[in-house]
Motif scaffolding. Structure first.
Motif, PDB file in Angstrom:
ATOM      1  N   LEU A 134       0.795  -1.162   0.109  1.00 49.76           N
ATOM      2  CA  LEU A 134      -0.026  -0.022  -0.035  1.00 49.76           C
ATOM      3  C   LEU A 134       0.708   1.283  -0.050  1.00 49.76           C
ATOM      4  N   THR A 135       0.292   2.017  -0.831  1.00 49.37           N
ATOM      5  CA  THR A 135       1.429   3.582  -0.983  1.00 49.37           C
ATOM      6  C   THR A 135       0.889   4.662  -0.436  1.00 49.37           C
ATOM      7  N   ASP A 136      -0.193   4.613   0.716  1.00 47.66           N
ATOM      8  CA  ASP A 136      -0.559   5.732   1.190  1.00 47.66           C
ATOM      9  C   ASP A 136      -0.726   5.431   2.847  1.00 47.66           C
ATOM     10  N   PHE A 137      -1.226   6.569   3.493  1.00 44.50           N
ATOM     11  CA  PHE A 137      -1.267   6.343   4.985  1.00 44.50           C
ATOM     12  C   PHE A 137      -2.662   6.293   5.475  1.00 44.50           C
ATOM     13  N   CYS A 138      -3.524   5.625   4.411  1.00 45.26           N
ATOM     14  CA  CYS A 138      -4.830   5.405   4.591  1.00 45.26           C
ATOM     15  C   CYS A 138      -5.274   4.229   3.852  1.00 45.26           C
ATOM     16  N   LEU A 139      -6.415   3.603   4.037  1.00 44.67           N
ATOM     17  CA  LEU A 139      -6.946   2.253   3.506  1.00 44.67           C
ATOM     18  C   LEU A 139      -7.926   2.587   2.538  1.00 44.67           C
ATOM     19  N   HIS A 140      -7.917   2.185   1.440  1.00 42.00           N
ATOM     20  CA  HIS A 140      -9.202   2.186   0.406  1.00 42.00           C
ATOM     21  C   HIS A 140      -9.467   0.666   0.523  1.00 42.00           C
ATOM     22  N   ARG A 141     -10.803   0.634   0.502  1.00 45.51           N
ATOM     23  CA  ARG A 141     -11.558  -0.862   0.385  1.00 45.51           C
ATOM     24  C   ARG A 141     -10.902  -1.447  -0.992  1.00 45.51           C
ATOM     25  N   ILE A 142     -10.515  -1.058  -1.825  1.00 47.19           N
ATOM     26  CA  ILE A 142     -10.159  -1.560  -3.290  1.00 47.19           C
ATOM     27  C   ILE A 142      -8.912  -2.294  -3.290  1.00 47.19           C
ATOM     28  N   TRP A 143      -8.387  -2.218  -2.074  1.00 51.44           N
ATOM     29  CA  TRP A 143      -7.130  -2.845  -1.854  1.00 51.44           C
ATOM     30  C   TRP A 143      -7.219  -4.394  -1.309  1.00 51.44           C
ATOM     31  N   TYR A 152       1.520  -5.115   3.042  1.00 51.35           N
ATOM     32  CA  TYR A 152       2.475  -4.439   3.573  1.00 51.35           C
ATOM     33  C   TYR A 152       1.877  -2.749   3.586  1.00 51.35           C
ATOM     34  N   VAL A 153       2.085  -2.298   4.694  1.00 47.34           N
ATOM     35  CA  VAL A 153       1.234  -0.928   5.238  1.00 47.34           C
ATOM     36  C   VAL A 153       2.267  -0.066   5.842  1.00 47.34           C
ATOM     37  N   ALA A 154       2.072   1.340   5.828  1.00 48.87           N
ATOM     38  CA  ALA A 154       2.601   2.240   6.321  1.00 48.87           C
ATOM     39  C   ALA A 154       2.790   2.343   7.913  1.00 48.87           C
ATOM     40  N   THR A 155       1.534   2.230   8.350  1.00 46.54           N
ATOM     41  CA  THR A 155       1.480   2.402   9.923  1.00 46.54           C
ATOM     42  C   THR A 155       0.475   1.380  10.497  1.00 46.54           C
ATOM     43  N   ASN A 156       0.490   1.446  11.898  1.00 45.72           N
ATOM     44  CA  ASN A 156      -0.301   0.686  12.483  1.00 45.72           C
ATOM     45  C   ASN A 156      -1.973   1.094  12.328  1.00 45.72           C
ATOM     46  N   HIS A 157      -1.963   2.336  12.155  1.00 44.33           N
ATOM     47  CA  HIS A 157      -3.318   2.802  11.798  1.00 44.33           C
ATOM     48  C   HIS A 157      -4.177   2.477  10.650  1.00 44.33           C
ATOM     49  N   VAL A 158      -3.280   2.016   9.373  1.00 46.73           N
ATOM     50  CA  VAL A 158      -3.870   1.174   8.449  1.00 46.73           C
ATOM     51  C   VAL A 158      -3.873  -0.103   8.657  1.00 46.73           C
ATOM     52  N   LEU A 165     -11.667  -4.674   8.868  1.00 45.67           N
ATOM     53  CA  LEU A 165     -12.528  -5.463   7.780  1.00 45.67           C
ATOM     54  C   LEU A 165     -12.174  -6.849   7.741  1.00 45.67           C
ATOM     55  N   GLY A 166     -11.710  -7.568   8.930  1.00 50.28           N
ATOM     56  CA  GLY A 166     -11.874  -8.905   9.082  1.00 50.28           C
ATOM     57  C   GLY A 166     -10.550  -9.490   8.498  1.00 50.28           C
ATOM     58  N   ILE A 167      -9.610  -8.710   8.187  1.00 53.31           N
ATOM     59  CA  ILE A 167      -7.976  -9.424   7.702  1.00 53.31           C
ATOM     60  C   ILE A 167      -7.375 -10.014   8.704  1.00 53.31           C
ATOM     61  N   ASN A 168      -6.730 -11.279   8.759  1.00 46.57           N
ATOM     62  CA  ASN A 168      -6.247 -11.797   9.690  1.00 46.57           C
ATOM     63  C   ASN A 168      -4.748 -11.159  10.097  1.00 46.57           C
ATOM     64  N   PRO A 169      -4.476 -10.846  11.425  1.00 48.88           N
ATOM     65  CA  PRO A 169      -3.268 -10.210  11.785  1.00 48.88           C
ATOM     66  C   PRO A 169      -2.189 -10.855  11.129  1.00 48.88           C
ATOM     67  N   SER A 170      -1.902 -11.928  10.858  1.00 46.83           N
ATOM     68  CA  SER A 170      -0.638 -12.488  10.467  1.00 46.83           C
ATOM     69  C   SER A 170      -0.476 -12.258   8.851  1.00 46.83           C
ATOM     70  N   MET A 171      -1.503 -11.685   8.235  1.00 45.64           N
ATOM     71  CA  MET A 171      -1.565 -11.172   6.831  1.00 45.64           C
ATOM     72  C   MET A 171      -1.399  -9.875   6.593  1.00 45.64           C
ATOM     73  N   ILE A 172      -0.790  -9.160   7.726  1.00 45.24           N
ATOM     74  CA  ILE A 172      -0.713  -7.742   7.486  1.00 45.24           C
ATOM     75  C   ILE A 172       0.952  -7.407   8.303  1.00 45.24           C
ATOM     76  N   LYS A 173       1.633  -6.556   7.857  1.00 41.00           N
ATOM     77  CA  LYS A 173       2.979  -6.166   8.362  1.00 41.00           C
ATOM     78  C   LYS A 173       3.150  -4.862   8.148  1.00 41.00           C
ATOM     79  N   VAL A 174       3.583  -3.995   9.123  1.00 38.53           N
ATOM     80  CA  VAL A 174       3.718  -2.741   9.211  1.00 38.53           C
ATOM     81  C   VAL A 174       5.230  -2.465   8.853  1.00 38.53           C
ATOM     82  N   THR A 175       5.447  -1.989   7.648  1.00 37.62           N
ATOM     83  CA  THR A 175       6.963  -1.860   6.933  1.00 37.62           C
ATOM     84  C   THR A 175       7.111  -0.485   6.656  1.00 37.62           C
ATOM     85  N   GLY A 176       6.085   0.441   6.517  1.00 34.97           N
ATOM     86  CA  GLY A 176       6.424   1.703   6.049  1.00 34.97           C
ATOM     87  C   GLY A 176       6.144   1.649   4.379  1.00 34.97           C
TER      88      GLY A 176
END
Length: 385
Positions: A134-143, A152-158, A165-176
């Motif tokens: 993801l290339t922004d500091f926000c989330l759009h549903r279309i991703w 791979y997301v910018a922040t804990n906020h994302v 939205l029900g995504i498993n925590p193991s499928m998300i990594k905060v990497t910037g």
């Protein structure tokens, strides 16, 4: 994954950020020894005329098309599961099938929300590890799609938004967000002042004026900054905007100690390092670059959509000043530049948002995920056998 593995990176040219992230990841893949890295602008290759038109409309979203873009950005959430989205789900399917068949990539990285990729898996049963950066500091549903292996997301906020939205925590990594490696280098600021003929005794105000829709009445603003304070040196980067560059040249020649006008700057990180603050638009890449070097940002009139959401996040974290009226810019910026305590607070706050070596974190994790998915496929295959 082995070094002879193939990596397919899919991107799109709606703004510069998605393509820049794709290039950064491509470079990192090659550094890691993956010789076969294919970067594909899927929509441009599939529908060149449609892509040209929609990219034009995207650029116009910064001026005459703001209401149109607001409707598109916030409206997609409401129609995501409706039949109207079916067309977007299918866009690029034929070209994707050609690439997958001919190149047989070992993994796919999306730096733009390509729903056609996970939909391709759903329809064909072809499992290629697929990752969204993801290339922004926000989330759009279309991703978001059930057949994305990891985000791979910018922040804990994302991350929190994905969890809701029900995504498993193991499928998300905060990497910037991955940016060019030059932003990680250590440079001598004295050399930078000399290179660009800047005055180290003055506060440097950096204005990124080349990007679409950052500022109007730039010349009048420059004149105001010149008349307001002799303690500010304004540096304007016009990028490829030749008309703007030429219109500002006479003013720069008349006030060489107060105003520097530059066209395209390859090593923009050098100017970030000496800037006391920067006026820019809140694109994901520019903001990430600012977090890397701790540059307080002034964001003028963010357009509805991801830029407004980005601006809101940075403002909430006291890392940015958002200004919505052109007449307030000079007053707000000069007040900020004269308040050293506030500048230092903003500098510290924006640095807190940064995650170093994002590209390394992302690709190292992707390699592990690919191995896990491959082993899982083999286990399922042996059980079925």
């Amino acid at each position: 994954m082995k070094s002879n593995s193939k990596v397919l990176i899919l991107t799109a040219k709606y703004g510069n950020g998605h393509v820049q992230v794709a290039k950064t990841l491509e470079k990192k893949c090659k550094e890691l020894g993956y010789k076969e890295v294919i970067v594909c602008n899927l929509y441009s290759e599939s529908f060149p005329i449609f892509s040209e038109i929609t990219q034009y409309l995207y650029l116009k979203s910064f001026s005459i098309g703001k209401q149109f873009y607001r409707l598109f950005y916030y409206g997609v959430d409401k129609i995501y599961n409706k039949r109207m989205m079916n067309l977007y789900f299918k866009m690029g399917h034929k070209r994707l099938h050609q690439i997958v068949t001919s190149e047989q990539p070992d993994m796919i990285i999306n730096t733009f929300p390509m729903i056609v990729v996970p939909e391709y898996r759903r329809k064909t049963g072809t499992v290629i590890p697929t990752f969204n950066v993801l290339t922004d500091f926000c989330l759009h549903r279309i991703w978001v799609h059930e057949n994305i292996d990891k985000y791979y997301v910018a922040t804990n906020h994302v991350k929190e938004k994905l969890l809701r939205l029900g995504i498993n925590p193991s499928m998300i990594k905060v990497t910037g967000i991955p940016i060019r490696s030059q932003f990680q280098e250590n440079l001598n600021v004295i050399d930078i002042h000399k290179k660009y003929h800047l005055d180290p005794t003055k506060k440097i105000l950096l204005i990124m004026a080349g990007a679409h829709g950052v500022l109007k009445n730039v010349k009048e603003l420059c004149q105001s900054f010149i008349s307001k304070s002799d303690q500010i040196q304004t540096v304007i980067v016009c990028g490829n905007n030749t008309l703007l560059f030429e219109s500002l040249q006479p003013l720069s020649e008349a006030y060489p100690q107060a105003l520097k006008v530059l066209s395209y700057v390859e090593r923009i990180d050098e100017l970030y390092r000496v800037a006391a603050c920067m006026i820019t638009k809140p694109g994901g890449i520019t903001l990430t670059e600012a977090t890397a070097l701790g540059v307080p940002v002034v964001l003028y009139k963010p357009v509805p959509g991801q830029e407004k959401e980005n601006a809101h996040y940075f403002e909430q974290n006291n890392a940015a000043v958002v200004i919505n009226q052109i007449e307030d810019i000079v007053k707000e910026v000069t007040a900020l530049l004269s308040d050293e305590t506030r500048l230092q607070e903003m500098k510290a706050n924006i640095k807190k948002i940064h995650v170093s070596y994002s590209a390394d974190l992302i690709l190292e994790d992707m390699v592990r995920e690919c191995e896990y998915i491959r082993n899982k496929k083999m286990m399922i295959g042996s059980v079925n056998y």
